[in-house]
Write an enzyme that holds these catalytic residues in place. Structure first.
Site, PDB file in Angstrom:
ATOM      1  N   PRO A   1      35.942  36.972  43.477  1.00 20.57           N
ATOM      2  CA  PRO A   1      36.629  38.038  44.198  1.00 20.57           C
ATOM      3  C   PRO A   1      37.959  38.410  43.562  1.00 20.57           C
ATOM      4  O   PRO A   1      38.856  37.575  43.448  1.00 20.57           O
ATOM      5  CB  PRO A   1      36.852  37.444  45.591  1.00 20.57           C
ATOM      6  CG  PRO A   1      36.011  36.210  45.653  1.00 20.57           C
ATOM      7  CD  PRO A   1      35.844  35.749  44.255  1.00 20.57           C
ATOM      8  N   GLU A   2      38.060  39.649  43.131  1.00 25.59           N
ATOM      9  CA  GLU A   2      39.321  40.200  42.660  1.00 25.59           C
ATOM     10  C   GLU A   2      39.724  41.265  43.673  1.00 25.59           C
ATOM     11  O   GLU A   2      39.112  41.349  44.735  1.00 25.59           O
ATOM     12  CB  GLU A   2      39.153  40.772  41.242  1.00 25.59           C
ATOM     13  CG  GLU A   2      38.639  39.728  40.254  1.00 25.59           C
ATOM     14  CD  GLU A   2      38.454  40.270  38.842  1.00 25.59           C
ATOM     15  OE1 GLU A   2      39.118  41.244  38.467  1.00 25.59           O
ATOM     16  OE2 GLU A   2      37.622  39.712  38.112  1.00 25.59           O
TER      17      GLU A   2
ATOM     18  N   LYS B   1      45.041  39.459  45.648  1.00 22.14           N
ATOM     19  CA  LYS B   1      43.748  38.872  46.005  1.00 22.14           C
ATOM     20  C   LYS B   1      43.848  38.057  47.297  1.00 22.14           C
ATOM     21  O   LYS B   1      42.943  37.303  47.644  1.00 22.14           O
ATOM     22  CB  LYS B   1      43.247  37.959  44.877  1.00 22.14           C
ATOM     23  CG  LYS B   1      43.050  38.654  43.537  1.00 22.14           C
ATOM     24  CD  LYS B   1      42.724  37.659  42.440  1.00 22.14           C
ATOM     25  CE  LYS B   1      42.923  38.261  41.065  1.00 22.14           C
ATOM     26  NZ  LYS B   1      42.819  37.247  39.993  1.00 22.14           N
TER      27      LYS B   1
ATOM     28  N   ARG C   1      40.031  32.415  28.932  1.00 24.10           N
ATOM     29  CA  ARG C   1      38.988  33.139  29.654  1.00 24.10           C
ATOM     30  C   ARG C   1      38.095  33.896  28.675  1.00 24.10           C
ATOM     31  O   ARG C   1      38.567  34.384  27.652  1.00 24.10           O
ATOM     32  CB  ARG C   1      39.605  34.143  30.642  1.00 24.10           C
ATOM     33  CG  ARG C   1      40.464  33.495  31.702  1.00 24.10           C
ATOM     34  CD  ARG C   1      39.625  32.706  32.688  1.00 24.10           C
ATOM     35  NE  ARG C   1      40.413  31.898  33.595  1.00 24.10           N
ATOM     36  CZ  ARG C   1      40.530  30.583  33.524  1.00 24.10           C
ATOM     37  NH1 ARG C   1      39.946  29.907  32.561  1.00 24.10           N
ATOM     38  NH2 ARG C   1      41.247  29.935  34.404  1.00 24.10           N
TER      39      ARG C   1
END
Length: 309
Positions: free
Chosen positions: A2-3, A58, A280
């Site tokens: 979830p962003e 967020k 990432r």
DNA sequence: CCGACGTCCTGCTAGC
DNA sequence: TGCTAGCAGGACGTCG
């Protein structure tokens, strides 16, 4: 994961289901989230009414307040109660968090860590397989806002061109790291960082201080565009994400680079590549997002003199 | 002060 | 078929 768009979707879904309801009980699972739930937090929010639910970056903020007692004659205002009159429940979904409303009769899924009973046959459940998520309670709005303010920069939609430019030019970090930094801009995660970089034609490894003002503004506009576009599609469901109503997102079908390693770039058909930046995975098109020669060769540090004249 | 990197956590999957 | 190593990553602590 979830962003901002996913969290916004959760909040919008939940709003009509929880606002106006009262927290009648709190049940806590055996395993901790990022931080252990404190017993006094339950006391703080018990009996309170949900006035609003909103998003910041967020993070999800549940605004609570005391319900006015209309019939009690022996009302004795207590100082402690006054301090905790408007507590705030702040939630972060981490990687795999799900926040959904259920009927109490529905069986509990594994990894449900918090249950907020809302009365009249409803309960708000926080489920999080990986437990990167968190829940915190603050005694009032000021405390909650202070907590958020010390870690979050502006929302993408409110990001000012000038200050973003200053932040990017002030760092030698790769753009990918800058976008993931919540204190620069709040709400962007791995997916939307990659998508915004592709839309603005910038390589994830480009270093902040090597950008032209024009490029920085292109990046800012791309962030806003991709976030807004994603919200319209209810966010992206990779595997775990679901909205507050249990519905999945659809924006994963709109990805241009994220998770599309080896596939054709939608703009130029060059194969999408993946590289690790800031710890990432970062997906990009080598043709649409070239690394400038000076940046790639040696970190772009020695170039600082040329920008002077 | 800044930036890089390790840690947490579980489920899935690539590879043998 | 079964096993395991590796990977996914948001926030935060630690190290240089």
């Amino acid at each position: 994961m979830p962003e901002l768009p996913e969290v916004e979707t959760v909040v919008r879904d939940l709003r009509p289901l929880v606002v106006g309801r009262r927290i009648t009980a709190v049940r806590v699972g055996a395993k901790n989230l990022r931080r252990p739930w404190q017993a006094e937090w339950s006391e703080l929010i018990l009996g309170k009414r949900i006035d609003a639910i909103r998003r910041r970056g967020k993070w999800i903020v549940v605004e609570l307040s005391v319900i006015r007692e209309t019939k009690s004659s022996d009302e004795r205002p207590r100082a402690r109660l006054r301090l905790a009159a408007n507590p705030r429940l702040i939630l972060h979904l981490g990687m795999t968090g799900q926040l959904t409303v259920h009927q109490p009769t529905e069986p509990l899924k594994d990894h449900t860590h918090l249950i907020f009973e809302l009365g009249r046959g409803h309960e708000l459940r926080f489920r999080d397989v990986r437990r990167f998520g968190s829940a915190d309670v603050f005694v009032n709005e000021a405390e909650a806002n202070a907590y958020l303010a010390e870690r979050l920069g502006p929302e993408p939609m409110e990001l000012e061109a000038k200050s973003f430019q200053a932040a990017v030019l002030a760092t030698i970090r790769p753009l990918k790291a800058v976008l993931l930094d919540q204190s620069v801009v709040a709400g962007v995660g791995n997916i939307y960082a990659d998508e915004a970089l592709h839309r603005s034609g910038l390589h994830p490894e480009r270093r902040g201080n090597t950008l032209q003002p024009k490029e920085i503004d292109r990046l800012r506009e791309a962030i806003v565009a991709v976030i807004e576009h994603a919200i319209e599609h209810r966010g992206s469901t990779i595997r775990d994400y679901i909205g507050g109503s249990g519905l999945k997102g659809e924006f994963q079908n709109e990805f241009r680079v994220y998770g599309r390693t080896g596939e054709a770039c939608p703009v130029c058909e060059t194969a999408i590549e993946v590289v690790r930046v800031a710890g990432r995975s970062s997906h990009y098109c080598g043709k649409c997002q070239p690394v400038s020669r000076e940046t790639k060769s040696s970190g772009g540090v020695h170039r600082s003199t040329s920008s002077r004249d």
